[in-house]
Write a protein that holds these residues in place. Structure first.
Motif, PDB file in Angstrom:
ATOM      1  N   GLU A 166       0.828  -1.206   0.000  1.00 25.05           N
ATOM      2  CA  GLU A 166       0.000   0.000   0.000  1.00 25.05           C
ATOM      3  C   GLU A 166       0.870   1.267   0.000  1.00 25.05           C
ATOM      4  O   GLU A 166       1.979   1.281   0.541  1.00 25.05           O
ATOM      5  CB  GLU A 166      -0.911   0.016   1.218  1.00 25.05           C
ATOM      6  CG  GLU A 166      -1.990  -1.059   1.181  1.00 25.05           C
ATOM      7  CD  GLU A 166      -2.952  -0.949   2.346  1.00 25.05           C
ATOM      8  OE1 GLU A 166      -3.739   0.023   2.345  1.00 25.05           O
ATOM      9  OE2 GLU A 166      -2.903  -1.802   3.246  1.00 25.05           O
ATOM     10  N   ASN A 168       0.520   4.739   1.525  1.00 24.33           N
ATOM     11  CA  ASN A 168      -0.255   5.552   2.461  1.00 24.33           C
ATOM     12  C   ASN A 168       0.312   6.948   2.647  1.00 24.33           C
ATOM     13  O   ASN A 168      -0.418   7.885   2.971  1.00 24.33           O
ATOM     14  CB  ASN A 168      -0.331   4.848   3.820  1.00 24.33           C
ATOM     15  CG  ASN A 168      -1.095   3.532   3.736  1.00 24.33           C
ATOM     16  OD1 ASN A 168      -2.168   3.486   3.141  1.00 24.33           O
ATOM     17  ND2 ASN A 168      -0.539   2.475   4.311  1.00 24.33           N
ATOM     18  N   TYR A 234      -2.643  -4.369  -5.076  1.00 20.57           N
ATOM     19  CA  TYR A 234      -3.212  -3.029  -4.923  1.00 20.57           C
ATOM     20  C   TYR A 234      -3.201  -2.272  -6.258  1.00 20.57           C
ATOM     21  O   TYR A 234      -2.160  -2.129  -6.892  1.00 20.57           O
ATOM     22  CB  TYR A 234      -2.443  -2.249  -3.859  1.00 20.57           C
ATOM     23  CG  TYR A 234      -2.461  -2.929  -2.516  1.00 20.57           C
ATOM     24  CD1 TYR A 234      -3.610  -2.924  -1.728  1.00 20.57           C
ATOM     25  CD2 TYR A 234      -1.335  -3.612  -2.044  1.00 20.57           C
ATOM     26  CE1 TYR A 234      -3.636  -3.573  -0.504  1.00 20.57           C
ATOM     27  CE2 TYR A 234      -1.353  -4.255  -0.813  1.00 20.57           C
ATOM     28  CZ  TYR A 234      -2.519  -4.235  -0.053  1.00 20.57           C
ATOM     29  OH  TYR A 234      -2.536  -4.879   1.163  1.00 20.57           O
ATOM     30  N   TYR A 235      -4.383  -1.794  -6.633  1.00 23.38           N
ATOM     31  CA  TYR A 235      -4.562  -1.119  -7.926  1.00 23.38           C
ATOM     32  C   TYR A 235      -4.951   0.334  -7.635  1.00 23.38           C
ATOM     33  O   TYR A 235      -6.064   0.610  -7.172  1.00 23.38           O
ATOM     34  CB  TYR A 235      -5.664  -1.826  -8.700  1.00 23.38           C
ATOM     35  CG  TYR A 235      -5.746  -1.537 -10.172  1.00 23.38           C
ATOM     36  CD1 TYR A 235      -4.671  -1.025 -10.903  1.00 23.38           C
ATOM     37  CD2 TYR A 235      -6.927  -1.807 -10.873  1.00 23.38           C
ATOM     38  CE1 TYR A 235      -4.766  -0.794 -12.264  1.00 23.38           C
ATOM     39  CE2 TYR A 235      -7.031  -1.591 -12.233  1.00 23.38           C
ATOM     40  CZ  TYR A 235      -5.946  -1.087 -12.928  1.00 23.38           C
ATOM     41  OH  TYR A 235      -6.046  -0.862 -14.289  1.00 23.38           O
ATOM     42  N   TYR A 236      -4.008   1.250  -7.898  1.00 16.66           N
ATOM     43  CA  TYR A 236      -4.212   2.652  -7.520  1.00 16.66           C
ATOM     44  C   TYR A 236      -4.702   3.511  -8.693  1.00 16.66           C
ATOM     45  O   TYR A 236      -4.494   3.185  -9.863  1.00 16.66           O
ATOM     46  CB  TYR A 236      -2.909   3.236  -6.964  1.00 16.66           C
ATOM     47  CG  TYR A 236      -2.735   2.938  -5.490  1.00 16.66           C
ATOM     48  CD1 TYR A 236      -3.181   3.823  -4.509  1.00 16.66           C
ATOM     49  CD2 TYR A 236      -2.140   1.744  -5.075  1.00 16.66           C
ATOM     50  CE1 TYR A 236      -3.040   3.542  -3.162  1.00 16.66           C
ATOM     51  CE2 TYR A 236      -1.990   1.458  -3.728  1.00 16.66           C
ATOM     52  CZ  TYR A 236      -2.449   2.361  -2.776  1.00 16.66           C
ATOM     53  OH  TYR A 236      -2.308   2.086  -1.434  1.00 16.66           O
ATOM     54  N   TYR A 237      -5.335   4.616  -8.316  1.00 20.04           N
ATOM     55  CA  TYR A 237      -5.812   5.599  -9.305  1.00 20.04           C
ATOM     56  C   TYR A 237      -5.768   6.988  -8.666  1.00 20.04           C
ATOM     57  O   TYR A 237      -5.744   7.104  -7.450  1.00 20.04           O
ATOM     58  CB  TYR A 237      -7.238   5.257  -9.751  1.00 20.04           C
ATOM     59  CG  TYR A 237      -8.289   5.318  -8.650  1.00 20.04           C
ATOM     60  CD1 TYR A 237      -8.991   6.494  -8.391  1.00 20.04           C
ATOM     61  CD2 TYR A 237      -8.579   4.200  -7.851  1.00 20.04           C
ATOM     62  CE1 TYR A 237      -9.953   6.561  -7.374  1.00 20.04           C
ATOM     63  CE2 TYR A 237      -9.528   4.248  -6.844  1.00 20.04           C
ATOM     64  CZ  TYR A 237     -10.208   5.430  -6.616  1.00 20.04           C
ATOM     65  OH  TYR A 237     -11.157   5.493  -5.620  1.00 20.04           O
ATOM     66  N   LYS A 301      -7.694   1.301  -4.893  1.00 20.80           N
ATOM     67  CA  LYS A 301      -7.404   2.376  -3.949  1.00 20.80           C
ATOM     68  C   LYS A 301      -7.058   3.675  -4.673  1.00 20.80           C
ATOM     69  O   LYS A 301      -6.403   3.661  -5.726  1.00 20.80           O
ATOM     70  CB  LYS A 301      -6.218   1.983  -3.046  1.00 20.80           C
ATOM     71  CG  LYS A 301      -6.551   0.892  -2.038  1.00 20.80           C
ATOM     72  CD  LYS A 301      -5.364   0.612  -1.146  1.00 20.80           C
ATOM     73  CE  LYS A 301      -5.753  -0.311  -0.009  1.00 20.80           C
ATOM     74  NZ  LYS A 301      -6.646   0.330   0.975  1.00 20.80           N
ATOM     75  N   PHE A 303      -4.933   7.204  -4.656  1.00 15.13           N
ATOM     76  CA  PHE A 303      -3.742   7.781  -4.038  1.00 15.13           C
ATOM     77  C   PHE A 303      -4.186   8.790  -2.976  1.00 15.13           C
ATOM     78  O   PHE A 303      -5.069   9.627  -3.238  1.00 15.13           O
ATOM     79  CB  PHE A 303      -2.894   8.514  -5.074  1.00 15.13           C
ATOM     80  CG  PHE A 303      -2.097   7.602  -5.983  1.00 15.13           C
ATOM     81  CD1 PHE A 303      -1.199   6.689  -5.450  1.00 15.13           C
ATOM     82  CD2 PHE A 303      -2.238   7.682  -7.353  1.00 15.13           C
ATOM     83  CE1 PHE A 303      -0.451   5.852  -6.289  1.00 15.13           C
ATOM     84  CE2 PHE A 303      -1.499   6.860  -8.199  1.00 15.13           C
ATOM     85  CZ  PHE A 303      -0.603   5.940  -7.671  1.00 15.13           C
TER      86      PHE A 303
END
Length: 366
Positions: A166, A168, A234-237, A301, A303
């Protein structure tokens, strides 16, 4: 009317009609046979990106009655995916499909045709290129590389990528080995990221083996095909470095100048057809792909805001640094920055208001 005169005139008319009927094939026969090769930065498995090259070649063949043929080659079949510019510039091939920002190491100005981080969205980028003067500025730049360029599709706003752990805080970026395309890597080094530029077909094994810690590509439709969800959770956008992403078709100038005017028009028309086809295809395919990824265990998730703000600050600091050293970059950047201000003012009035209201209602199930 004298029957003999009538028959004579009718016969002459028939000859005229026949002559007109024969004219079309005669014109077609007079068109030269031209054979080009197109090398792409993308693998065949990506049916939207590489599919754009195939779509283009078929359109040109159809318009020319197969007199103008363009063979398409995927990444690695003629040259590696990140050497398209060199292959076209040196006339190894006549044309190539790529993303301009892959070549920012040659000159940061290349990044403008793909999309400038934290700048404008896909529609606005097309507006700048086609009607805002952007394309004319870039053509002047490309002449120094023996190229002429055409807008060649796009992806819309991209995802931020796949991560094993992650993100964070900004501290979580430090030491991260991140496959990230082109210019964004230079920006992210300010935050401690170790960028890796890897062609699309080589990303999965690098992530699987742990050579990299994270990667970004395009969005759900392509990312699912490449299987990233199997090796990163974890796939961020969003992919702030590509709020818009525009493809490029590069053509060798001498090859271009040797084309008949009709064939030049076919290239322009077919490239526009790819641009009209590609983003809607992604928009149609992404929602279902995202649902499938989520069902497979992917953790979606956003950013965190502090991370986005740190990236924003690093981005504009980078623009200022490059502008001080590179007058060509500065000229195009200032042009786009002024265009961005007007576009964002307009989009805040109608587009953004409508979208936000509609999204809020959809979240309520209405």
């Amino acid at each position: 009317m004298n029957r003999r005169k009538f028959v004579k005139r009718a016969g002459a008319g028939a000859v005229g009609v026949a002559g007109t009927a024969l004219a079309a094939p005669a014109i077609a026969q007079s068109m030269p046979e031209v054979k080009w090769r197109l090398t792409s930065s993308f693998p065949k498995s990506l049916d939207t990106l590489f599919g754009g090259a195939e779509h283009f070649a078929k359109a040109v063949a159809d318009m020319s009655d197969n007199k103008f043929q363009i063979r398409t080659f995927a990444s690695g079949e003629i040259v590696p995916g990140l050497q398209v510019v060199d292959a076209v510039q040196n006339a190894t091939v006549e044309c190539g499909q790529t993303a301009a920002y892959y070549y920012f190491g040659k000159d940061p100005t290349f990044v403008f045709e793909t999309g400038l981080p934290f700048s404008i969205n896909q529609r606005q980028y097309y507006a700048w290129l086609y009607h805002g003067g952007g394309h004319a500025l870039l053509q002047d730049f490309y002449k120094t590389y023996n190229l002429i360029s055409f807008t060649f599709g796009g992806t819309g706003c991209q995802m931020g990528g796949w991560f094993r752990k992650e993100i964070n805080t900004v501290e979580d970026l430090k030491g991260l080995k991140f496959r990230v395309g082109g210019f964004a890597g230079q920006i992210l080094t300010k935050l401690g990221v170790v960028p890796q530029q890897i062609a699309g077909g080589d990303i999965y094994p690098a992530l699987e083996k742990g050579t990299i810690d994270a990667c970004e590509w395009v969005g759900p439709y392509d990312d699912e095909k490449l299987g990233f969800n199997k090796v990163a959770k974890y796939y961020y956008y969003p992919g702030w470095w590509e709020g818009a992403s525009v493809g490029s078709l590069y053509v060798n100038i001498k090859a271009w100048e040797a084309l008949p005017a009709a064939y030049k028009r076919m290239v322009e028309t077919a490239a526009d057809a790819v641009t009209a086809w590609m983003v809607p295809k992604y928009d149609a395919g992404n929602p279902a792909a995202l649902k499938r990824l989520a069902a497979s265990g992917t953790s979606l998730k956003a950013f965190p805001r502090p991370v986005m703000e740190a990236c924003f600050d690093a981005t504009f600091a980078t623009y200022d640094e490059i502008s001080e050293k590179n007058p060509t970059f500065k000229k195009v950047y200032e042009h786009l920055k002024a265009f961005r201000a007007d576009q964002n003012l307009w989009f805040r009035v109608a587009e953004n208001t409508f979208d936000n209201f509609n999204f809020t209602m959809a979240a309520k199930g209405r």
